[in-house]
Design a protein around this motif. Structure first.
Motif, short mmCIF file in Angstrom:
data_model
loop_
_atom_site.label_atom_id
_atom_site.label_comp_id
_atom_site.label_asym_id
_atom_site.label_seq_id
_atom_site.Cartn_x
_atom_site.Cartn_y
_atom_site.Cartn_z
N GLY A 1 32.23 -26.42 30.97
CA GLY A 1 31.40 -25.90 29.88
C GLY A 1 32.17 -25.78 28.58
N ALA A 2 33.42 -25.31 28.67
CA ALA A 2 34.26 -25.18 27.47
C ALA A 2 34.58 -26.56 26.90
CB ALA A 2 35.55 -24.43 27.81
N ALA A 3 34.83 -27.54 27.77
CA ALA A 3 35.13 -28.90 27.30
C ALA A 3 33.89 -29.50 26.60
CB ALA A 3 35.57 -29.78 28.46
N LEU A 4 32.72 -29.27 27.16
CA LEU A 4 31.49 -29.76 26.53
C LEU A 4 31.25 -29.08 25.19
CD1 LEU A 4 29.25 -29.98 29.71
CD2 LEU A 4 30.00 -31.92 28.28
N ALA A 5 31.57 -27.79 25.09
CA ALA A 5 31.42 -27.07 23.83
C ALA A 5 32.35 -27.65 22.76
CB ALA A 5 31.69 -25.58 24.03
N VAL A 6 33.55 -28.04 23.16
CA VAL A 6 34.49 -28.68 22.23
C VAL A 6 33.89 -29.99 21.73
CG1 VAL A 6 36.73 -29.85 22.08
CG2 VAL A 6 36.58 -27.56 23.09
N LEU A 7 33.31 -30.77 22.64
CA LEU A 7 32.68 -32.03 22.23
C LEU A 7 31.52 -31.77 21.27
CD1 LEU A 7 32.62 -33.99 25.60
CD2 LEU A 7 33.84 -34.63 23.50
N ASP A 8 30.71 -30.76 21.56
CA ASP A 8 29.56 -30.45 20.71
C ASP A 8 29.97 -30.00 19.31
OD1 ASP A 8 27.88 -31.01 22.83
OD2 ASP A 8 27.53 -28.90 23.35
N SER A 9 31.03 -29.19 19.25
CA SER A 9 31.42 -28.58 17.98
C SER A 9 32.40 -29.42 17.18
CB SER A 9 32.05 -27.21 18.23
OG SER A 9 33.32 -27.37 18.86
N GLY A 10 33.11 -30.32 17.86
CA GLY A 10 34.16 -31.08 17.18
C GLY A 10 35.43 -30.28 16.98
N ALA A 11 35.48 -29.09 17.58
CA ALA A 11 36.66 -28.23 17.45
C ALA A 11 37.84 -28.82 18.22
CB ALA A 11 36.33 -26.83 17.99
N GLY A 12 38.99 -28.18 18.05
CA GLY A 12 40.17 -28.56 18.80
C GLY A 12 40.04 -28.14 20.25
N ALA A 13 41.01 -28.55 21.04
CA ALA A 13 40.99 -28.26 22.48
C ALA A 13 40.87 -26.76 22.74
CB ALA A 13 42.25 -28.81 23.13
N ALA A 14 40.17 -26.44 23.82
CA ALA A 14 40.00 -25.04 24.23
C ALA A 14 41.18 -24.61 25.09
CB ALA A 14 38.71 -24.89 25.02
N GLU A 15 41.71 -23.43 24.81
CA GLU A 15 42.73 -22.81 25.64
C GLU A 15 42.02 -21.81 26.54
OE1 GLU A 15 46.68 -19.94 25.39
OE2 GLU A 15 45.73 -20.61 23.53
N LEU A 16 42.20 -21.98 27.86
CA LEU A 16 41.48 -21.15 28.83
C LEU A 16 42.46 -20.50 29.81
CD1 LEU A 16 38.84 -23.89 29.74
CD2 LEU A 16 38.55 -22.05 28.06
N GLU A 17 42.03 -19.39 30.36
CA GLU A 17 42.71 -18.76 31.51
C GLU A 17 41.64 -18.48 32.53
OE1 GLU A 17 44.90 -15.33 30.20
OE2 GLU A 17 46.30 -16.55 29.01
N ASP A 18 41.77 -19.09 33.70
CA ASP A 18 40.77 -18.97 34.76
C ASP A 18 39.38 -19.33 34.26
OD1 ASP A 18 42.68 -18.12 36.71
OD2 ASP A 18 42.63 -16.13 35.82
N GLY A 19 39.32 -20.34 33.40
CA GLY A 19 38.05 -20.83 32.89
C GLY A 19 37.49 -20.07 31.70
N GLU A 20 38.13 -19.00 31.31
CA GLU A 20 37.64 -18.18 30.20
C GLU A 20 38.46 -18.46 28.92
OE1 GLU A 20 35.05 -16.25 30.22
OE2 GLU A 20 34.66 -16.32 32.37
N PRO A 21 37.80 -18.53 27.77
CA PRO A 21 38.53 -18.76 26.51
C PRO A 21 39.54 -17.65 26.25
CG PRO A 21 36.17 -19.02 26.18
CD PRO A 21 36.36 -18.46 27.57
N VAL A 22 40.70 -18.05 25.76
CA VAL A 22 41.74 -17.09 25.38
C VAL A 22 41.51 -16.70 23.93
CG1 VAL A 22 44.22 -16.78 25.01
CG2 VAL A 22 43.41 -18.06 26.99
N THR A 23 41.46 -15.44 23.69
CA THR A 23 41.32 -14.96 22.31
C THR A 23 42.67 -14.39 21.88
OG1 THR A 23 40.49 -12.85 23.12
CG2 THR A 23 38.87 -14.50 22.49
N GLY A 24 43.13 -14.88 20.74
CA GLY A 24 44.46 -14.54 20.27
C GLY A 24 44.53 -13.22 19.65
#
Length: 165
Positions: free
Chosen positions: A142-165
């Motif tokens: 889902g995160a990879a598809l969201a990156v494709l949809d948005s054109g954003a850079g690669a998603a950084e995940l931990e256990d499938g969840e986005p990492v917030t800095g």
């Protein structure tokens, strides 16, 4: 002991991490190509273990595994996601997901599954992915598809969840 022995002992004592790489392929309708492993429940993206001991990189591993599993030798596109997946009774896994692009009908017709590891393959609508993919993998895809949809850079995940800095 020599300096090389000290270094070897140091390296041997470092923590271990496993690494895997997969490729996200889609059809013209946006459906995602999934494979059905014969060694565990659930479905997955084409991919597998990176042979890092042989010098293989994540991108090379994604290409090799895709060629082995479904018979398509294609250069992976851009990196979509990196996921740090904690394990029970195993080291953590770093999972890389690359863009495989939109395949043509002829490419789907050319798919030949590796029967030693896979039972089948199928194209799955985005809305139905949760019914096929285990939780963390489903979130990673889902995160990879969201990156494709948005054109954003690669998603950084931990256990499938986005990492917030």
């Amino acid at each position: 002991m020599t300096t090389s022995d000290d270094y070897a002992a140091y390296i041997a004592g470092l923590p271990r991490v496993l690494a895997g790489a997969a490729t996200l392929f889609r059809d013209e309708r946006g459906r995602v190509l999934l494979v059905e492993p014969n060694y565990r429940e659930g479905w997955a993206l084409p991919g597998g273990t990176i042979e890092s001991g042989d010098g293989e990189t994540p991108r090379q591993g994604a290409r090799r595994e895709t060629a082995e599993e479904i018979g398509l030798d294609l250069t992976p596109g851009r990196l979509l996601a990196v996921d740090w997946v904690r394990g029970v009774a195993r080291p953590p896994i770093v999972a890389y997901v690359y863009d495989g692009g939109v395949l043509a009908r002829e490419q789907f017709d050319a798919i030949r599954i590796q029967e030693a590891e896979l039972l089948s393959w199928r194209l799955v609508d985005r809305a139905d992915l949760a019914g096929y993919l285990p939780d963390r993998l489903g979130r990673r895809v889902g995160a990879a598809l969201a990156v494709l949809d948005s054109g954003a850079g690669a998603a950084e995940l931990e256990d499938g969840e986005p990492v917030t800095g």
